[in-house]
Design an enzyme around this catalytic site. Structure first.
Site, PDB file in Angstrom:
ATOM      1  N   ASP A  70      -7.262  -2.305   4.181  1.00 16.73           N
ATOM      2  CA  ASP A  70      -6.050  -2.145   4.496  1.00 16.73           C
ATOM      3  C   ASP A  70      -5.822  -2.125   5.959  1.00 16.73           C
ATOM      4  OD1 ASP A  70      -5.402  -1.564   1.673  1.00 16.73           O
ATOM      5  OD2 ASP A  70      -6.025   0.452   1.733  1.00 16.73           O
ATOM      6  N   HIS A  95       0.887  -1.381  -0.042  1.00 20.74           N
ATOM      7  CA  HIS A  95      -0.012   0.036  -0.128  1.00 20.74           C
ATOM      8  C   HIS A  95       0.884   1.328  -0.051  1.00 20.74           C
ATOM      9  CE1 HIS A  95      -3.630   2.227   0.653  1.00 20.74           C
ATOM     10  NE2 HIS A  95      -3.059   3.154   1.722  1.00 20.74           N
TER      11      HIS A  95
HETATM   12  C1  GAR Z   1       1.254   0.581  -5.817  1.00 20.48           C
HETATM   13  O1  GAR Z   1       1.823   1.804  -5.478  1.00 20.48           O
HETATM   14  C2  GAR Z   1       0.494  -0.027  -5.097  1.00 20.48           C
HETATM   15  O2  GAR Z   1       0.694   0.070  -3.114  1.00 20.48           O
HETATM   16  C3  GAR Z   1      -0.990   0.571  -5.024  1.00 20.48           C
HETATM   17  O3  GAR Z   1      -1.039   0.540  -6.464  1.00 20.48           O
HETATM   18  C4  GAR Z   1       0.340   0.595  -6.923  1.00 20.48           C
HETATM   19  C5  GAR Z   1       0.335  -0.177  -7.954  1.00 20.48           C
HETATM   20  O4  GAR Z   1       1.474   0.064  -9.018  1.00 20.48           O
HETATM   21  N1  GAR Z   1      -2.032   0.039  -4.353  1.00 20.48           N
HETATM   22  C6  GAR Z   1      -2.899   0.704  -3.881  1.00 20.48           C
HETATM   23  O5  GAR Z   1      -3.256   1.638  -3.897  1.00 20.48           O
HETATM   24  C7  GAR Z   1      -4.102  -0.461  -3.246  1.00 20.48           C
HETATM   25  N2  GAR Z   1      -4.902   0.385  -2.288  1.00 20.48           N
HETATM   26  P1  GAR Z   1       1.952  -1.007  -9.963  1.00 20.48           P
HETATM   27  O6  GAR Z   1       0.758  -1.319 -10.828  1.00 20.48           O
HETATM   28  O7  GAR Z   1       3.096  -0.025 -10.935  1.00 20.48           O
HETATM   29  O8  GAR Z   1       2.857  -2.192  -9.381  1.00 20.48           O
END
Ligand code: GAR
Length: 195
Positions: free
Chosen positions: A141, A105
């Protein structure tokens, strides 16, 4: 090595980091998504099996969740990692993988849970935010925190710039945390020496 199934909904840079990590403790055996996400391409290029379980293909969330649990289970994971998977898990996934289901997160939980953690941290005016790896429970979360890393908010940051810096830290945190957990929990292939 521990068998890891990664779940994503978007770009998949965290998933790509896990696949490229080259740690002896774990290997990504499949990548799943709730849509035809861009992040699946990196898995396909590597020959890692992928699966897609769209909510729209199911009459309700309960049957979607059961189908997702089945698709994950088919790959017999030791660990499941939600890496930018933007849907909440239901009872079937939690029952099957609780205690070995990790989420990453982009904030220092319990601060800024939910889908807009980076935007919310900017709006709150904090000077430090970060990334959290935690075990998933039925809340949003809320599960036990396993590891965290701070990231400073810099003057002139917007959501995209700050999120990019968080993700750079988050990729390292996730790989190292999974490496630690997998090393601690997966029996090695070596026979144990008898005392
Ligand atoms: C990451 O920063 C992850 O923590 C977030 O989405 C991004 C995915 O990056 N997740 C959330 O916000 C879940 N609530 P990516 O697609 O480049 O791996």
């Amino acid at each position: 090595p521990a068998r890891v199934v990664v779940l994503l909904s978007g770009t998949g840079s965290l998933c790509a980091a896990l696949m490229a990590a080259d740690r002896p403790s774990f290997t990504v055996v499949a990548v799943g998504a709730d849509r035809e996400a861009p992040g699946l391409a990196a898995a396909r290029e590597r020959g890692v099996p992928t699966f897609v379980v769209p909510l729209a293909d199911h009459p309700d969330r309960v049957s979607w969740d059961a189908a997702l649990a089945g698709a994950i289970a088919a790959h017999r994971p030791d660990w499941v990692v939600s890496a930018g998977f933007m849907k909440l898990f239901g009872p079937a996934v939690l029952a099957a993988f609780g205690g070995r289901l990790l989420n990453t997160h982009p904030a220092l939980l319990p601060a800024f849970p939910g889908a807009h953690a980076v935007r919310d941290a900017l709006a709150a005016g904090v000077t430090t935010t970060g990334a959290t790896v935690h075990l998933v429970d039925a809340g949003v979360d809320t599960g036990p925190v396993v590891a965290q890393a701070p990231v400073p908010v810099l003057p002139g940051d917007d959501e995209a710039r700050l999120h990019d810096r968080i993700k750079a830290v988050e990729r390292v945190l996730l790989v190292d945390t999974l490496d630690d957990l997998a090393s601690a929990t997966t029996p090695s292939d070596q026979p144990r020496s008898t005392p």
